[in-house]
Design a protein around this motif. Sequence first.
Motif, short mmCIF file in Angstrom:
data_model
loop_
_atom_site.label_atom_id
_atom_site.label_comp_id
_atom_site.label_asym_id
_atom_site.label_seq_id
_atom_site.Cartn_x
_atom_site.Cartn_y
_atom_site.Cartn_z
N PHE A 46 0.84 -1.21 0.00
CA PHE A 46 0.00 0.00 0.00
C PHE A 46 0.87 1.25 0.00
N ILE A 47 1.97 1.22 0.74
CA ILE A 47 2.89 2.36 0.78
C ILE A 47 3.50 2.60 -0.59
N VAL A 48 3.90 1.54 -1.26
CA VAL A 48 4.51 1.68 -2.60
C VAL A 48 3.48 2.24 -3.58
N LEU A 49 2.26 1.72 -3.54
CA LEU A 49 1.22 2.22 -4.46
C LEU A 49 0.88 3.67 -4.16
N THR A 50 0.84 4.05 -2.89
CA THR A 50 0.57 5.44 -2.53
C THR A 50 1.70 6.35 -2.99
N SER A 51 2.93 5.87 -2.93
CA SER A 51 4.04 6.67 -3.42
C SER A 51 3.98 6.83 -4.94
N PHE A 52 3.46 5.82 -5.65
CA PHE A 52 3.24 5.97 -7.09
C PHE A 52 2.21 7.07 -7.37
N VAL A 53 1.19 7.15 -6.54
CA VAL A 53 0.19 8.21 -6.70
C VAL A 53 0.84 9.57 -6.50
N ALA A 54 1.68 9.69 -5.47
CA ALA A 54 2.38 10.96 -5.23
C ALA A 54 3.29 11.29 -6.41
N GLY A 55 3.95 10.30 -6.97
CA GLY A 55 4.78 10.54 -8.15
C GLY A 55 3.95 11.00 -9.34
N GLY A 56 2.78 10.41 -9.51
CA GLY A 56 1.87 10.84 -10.58
C GLY A 56 1.40 12.27 -10.38
N ILE A 57 1.17 12.64 -9.13
CA ILE A 57 0.78 14.03 -8.83
C ILE A 57 1.91 14.97 -9.21
N ILE A 58 3.14 14.58 -8.91
CA ILE A 58 4.28 15.42 -9.26
C ILE A 58 4.34 15.61 -10.77
N ILE A 59 4.20 14.55 -11.52
CA ILE A 59 4.29 14.63 -12.98
C ILE A 59 3.12 15.43 -13.56
N ALA A 60 1.89 15.11 -13.13
CA ALA A 60 0.72 15.78 -13.69
C ALA A 60 0.69 17.27 -13.36
N SER A 61 0.95 17.61 -12.10
CA SER A 61 0.91 19.03 -11.74
C SER A 61 2.11 19.77 -12.31
N GLY A 62 3.24 19.09 -12.46
CA GLY A 62 4.39 19.72 -13.09
C GLY A 62 4.13 20.05 -14.55
N LEU A 63 3.52 19.10 -15.27
CA LEU A 63 3.16 19.37 -16.66
C LEU A 63 2.13 20.50 -16.77
N ALA A 64 1.15 20.48 -15.87
CA ALA A 64 0.14 21.55 -15.90
C ALA A 64 0.77 22.90 -15.59
N ALA A 65 1.72 22.93 -14.66
CA ALA A 65 2.37 24.19 -14.32
C ALA A 65 3.23 24.71 -15.46
N VAL A 66 3.92 23.80 -16.15
CA VAL A 66 4.80 24.23 -17.25
C VAL A 66 3.98 24.61 -18.47
#
Length: 85
Positions: A7-27
Amino acid sequence: MDNEKDFIVLTSFVAGGIIIASGLAAVLQRWEVIPVTIFAIIIFPLILLQSKKKIVHLTENLENIIFIITLFVIIIGFIVLYKPM
């Protein structure tokens, strides 16, 4: 959370996805999304290290602090938005 490593690994994947998605939206779109990216970058290692007792204690304290800050921001927002004219 010691027994829930998957569950911790899957939750960290979600956090990584948030980083990528919000980073793309910001750029690509607007810089207003940058706080979400910064928050995700901060929270990613904390989620990944939830198997350590010290980190669990730290994240619980951070959760309480963020809750109080959010409560004050909401109160201030209501005061600013609904002040009598």
